[in-house]
Design a protein around this motif. Structure first.
Motif, PDB file in Angstrom:
ATOM      1  N   ALA A   1       0.787  -1.389   0.594  1.00 29.06           N
ATOM      2  CA  ALA A   1       0.122  -0.161  -0.091  1.00 29.06           C
ATOM      3  C   ALA A   1       0.708   1.728  -0.808  1.00 29.06           C
ATOM      4  O   ALA A   1       0.211   1.718  -0.284  1.00 29.06           O
ATOM      5  CB  ALA A   1      -1.154  -0.187   1.458  1.00 29.06           C
ATOM      6  N   GLY A   2       1.854   1.025   0.668  1.00 28.97           N
ATOM      7  CA  GLY A   2       2.894   2.657   1.301  1.00 28.97           C
ATOM      8  C   GLY A   2       3.270   3.081  -0.481  1.00 28.97           C
ATOM      9  O   GLY A   2       3.726   3.837  -0.958  1.00 28.97           O
ATOM     10  N   ARG A   3       3.588   1.711  -0.909  1.00 28.75           N
ATOM     11  CA  ARG A   3       4.327   2.027  -2.643  1.00 28.75           C
ATOM     12  C   ARG A   3       3.267   2.341  -4.102  1.00 28.75           C
ATOM     13  O   ARG A   3       3.666   3.195  -4.667  1.00 28.75           O
ATOM     14  CB  ARG A   3       5.101   0.859  -2.873  1.00 28.75           C
ATOM     15  N   CYS A   4       1.980   2.311  -3.293  1.00 28.63           N
ATOM     16  CA  CYS A   4       1.452   2.473  -5.184  1.00 28.63           C
ATOM     17  C   CYS A   4       0.918   4.060  -4.667  1.00 28.63           C
ATOM     18  O   CYS A   4       0.245   4.739  -3.292  1.00 28.63           O
ATOM     19  CB  CYS A   4      -0.459   1.496  -4.669  1.00 28.63           C
TER      20      CYS A   4
ATOM     21  N   ALA B   1      -5.917  -1.015   3.166  1.00 31.89           N
ATOM     22  CA  ALA B   1      -5.016  -0.245   2.949  1.00 31.89           C
ATOM     23  C   ALA B   1      -5.136   1.311   2.081  1.00 31.89           C
ATOM     24  O   ALA B   1      -4.017   1.743   2.255  1.00 31.89           O
ATOM     25  CB  ALA B   1      -4.905  -0.736   0.101  1.00 31.89           C
ATOM     26  N   ALA B   2      -6.653   2.011   2.791  1.00 32.87           N
ATOM     27  CA  ALA B   2      -6.697   3.330   2.921  1.00 32.87           C
ATOM     28  C   ALA B   2      -5.891   3.252   4.318  1.00 32.87           C
ATOM     29  O   ALA B   2      -5.017   4.578   4.385  1.00 32.87           O
ATOM     30  CB  ALA B   2      -6.874   3.304   2.792  1.00 32.87           C
ATOM     31  N   ARG B   3      -5.863   3.167   5.216  1.00 28.35           N
ATOM     32  CA  ARG B   3      -4.912   3.260   6.486  1.00 28.35           C
ATOM     33  C   ARG B   3      -3.449   2.840   6.614  1.00 28.35           C
ATOM     34  O   ARG B   3      -3.170   3.302   7.486  1.00 28.35           O
ATOM     35  CB  ARG B   3      -5.830   2.405   7.485  1.00 28.35           C
ATOM     36  N   SER B   4      -2.857   1.124   5.139  1.00 30.56           N
ATOM     37  CA  SER B   4      -1.729   1.482   5.333  1.00 30.56           C
ATOM     38  C   SER B   4      -0.420   2.246   4.221  1.00 30.56           C
ATOM     39  O   SER B   4      -0.093   1.912   4.248  1.00 30.56           O
ATOM     40  CB  SER B   4      -1.890   0.067   4.984  1.00 30.56           C
ATOM     41  N   GLY B   5      -1.393   3.226   4.101  1.00 31.06           N
ATOM     42  CA  GLY B   5      -0.563   4.362   3.094  1.00 31.06           C
ATOM     43  C   GLY B   5      -1.071   4.505   0.953  1.00 31.06           C
ATOM     44  O   GLY B   5      -0.512   5.469   0.850  1.00 31.06           O
ATOM     45  N   CYS B   6      -1.985   4.375   1.341  1.00 38.79           N
ATOM     46  CA  CYS B   6      -2.921   4.347  -0.599  1.00 38.79           C
ATOM     47  C   CYS B   6      -4.089   4.912   0.273  1.00 38.79           C
ATOM     48  O   CYS B   6      -5.034   3.900  -0.355  1.00 38.79           O
ATOM     49  CB  CYS B   6      -2.089   3.264  -1.134  1.00 38.79           C
ATOM     50  N   GLU B   7      -4.660   6.138   0.642  1.00 35.63           N
ATOM     51  CA  GLU B   7      -5.927   5.926   0.694  1.00 35.63           C
ATOM     52  C   GLU B   7      -6.845   6.060  -0.567  1.00 35.63           C
ATOM     53  O   GLU B   7      -8.349   6.130  -0.787  1.00 35.63           O
ATOM     54  CB  GLU B   7      -6.258   7.807   0.806  1.00 35.63           C
TER      55      GLU B   7
END
Length: 314
Positions: free
Chosen positions: A214-217, A238-244
């Protein structure tokens, strides 16, 4: 015209889990053995593509046993059913096959044991979900309390705080559930929990895989159905892990790719009831719009499989 470059981070594990695979094979094998039609109570798994495919093969999906005529096989969905359902099938002398995921059945056994031990049961889950309905139907009405949020925990008034237990739906957010369990233990230190976590391996693995990418997307797609709990949880994770910019997608045809023209890295995963063909559809559609490079990101390998009911293997 030169296509824009797009890196797709493909999360693994993704898609079908062992319980879903088993449930679908139960319907297919029943059709092969007994012929058309075979009735199925509720969607066998939460995916419209799978349901329509099985309909085409001769499965008839109904809401309740009242809709099943005498003399035909009936299958219970992977989500599990209240005890009243097989009891009614037996009363009518219906031949039935139970496609309940063995990991859901584990939770059913836990609930029954807690009730036999005289404990009031707290179930962490989502109201109205078939798995929750099935699990709460394993014990007499009123002996299990449903908790969905931390606010629910704060309002709990159990009959005896020293005689409490908890179980969970198998497809919840791992992090959300941990927070609710922590709050429950803070209020009720004597509460008894499962020996092994109720959230299933497939739910946990797919959430871990999403966290890994997620943080890379720039955006992340979860292929799955809107009534699929584990798929919806993947979007939230996903939203909480870096990809809103995370989204739930049923089919590639539902996508407006022009809305993704500004991205360079796309995450792709799928809920546990989404077949590989739907994931491939998304990847093929991406290739028509972008110059795609795929990087598979694997957090663990899954080797679990479940046996079919004895009636289908004899």
């Amino acid at each position: 015209m030169t296509k824009q470059k797009l890196t797709i981070l493909l999360a693994s594990p993704r898609g079908f889990c062992a319980g879903v695979d088993r449930a679908i094979h139960i319907v297919e094998e029943a059709l092969r053995r007994y012929g058309r039609p075979v009735y199925v109570r509720h969607e066998i798994v939460h995916n419209r593509f799978v349901v329509e495919d099985l309909k085409a093969k001769g499965a008839i999906f109904v809401d309740e046993l009242d809709d099943v005529p005498d003399g035909v096989p009936v299958i219970f969905s992977a989500h599990g059913v209240p005890q009243s359902v097989p009891a009614e099938a037996e009363r009518r002398n219906l031949f039935y096959l139970d496609a309940t995921c063995p990991l859901v059945t584990k939770v059913h056994y836990e609930a029954q044991q807690h009730w036999r031990d005289g404990r009031q049961i707290i179930m962490i889950g989502h109201a109205g979900h078939p798995e929750v309905v099935g699990t709460m139907g394993q014990v007499p009405e009123g002996t299990m309390i449903l908790v969905e949020t931390l606010e629910d925990v704060a309002k709990l008034e159990p009959a005896d705080p020293e005689k409490l237990s908890f179980i969970t739906q198998t497809t919840l957010s791992v992090d959300d559930t941990a927070a609710i369990v922590e709050a429950l233990r803070a209020r009720f230190p004597a509460m008894v929990g499962p020996r092994k976590e109720d959230i299933c391996y497939a739910t946990t693995n797919r959430q871990q895989a999403v966290k890994a990418i997620a943080g890379r997307c720039d955006a992340l797609m979860v292929v799955g159905a809107p009534n699929s709990s584990n798929s919806k949880r993947l979007v939230e994770v996903a939203a909480r892990s870096g990809c809103e910019r995370s989204m739930l997608v049923q089919r590639a045809s539902d996508l407006d790719w022009s809305t993704l023209a500004d991205i360079s890295v796309l995450g792709v995963t799928a809920g546990a009831s989404a077949p590989d063909i739907l994931i491939e559809e998304v990847l093929d559609a991406a290739r028509t719009h972008f110059d795609v490079t795929i990087e598979e990101v694997t957090v663990t390998d899954e080797t679990i499989s479940f046996k079919l009911p004895a009636a289908l293997t004899a």
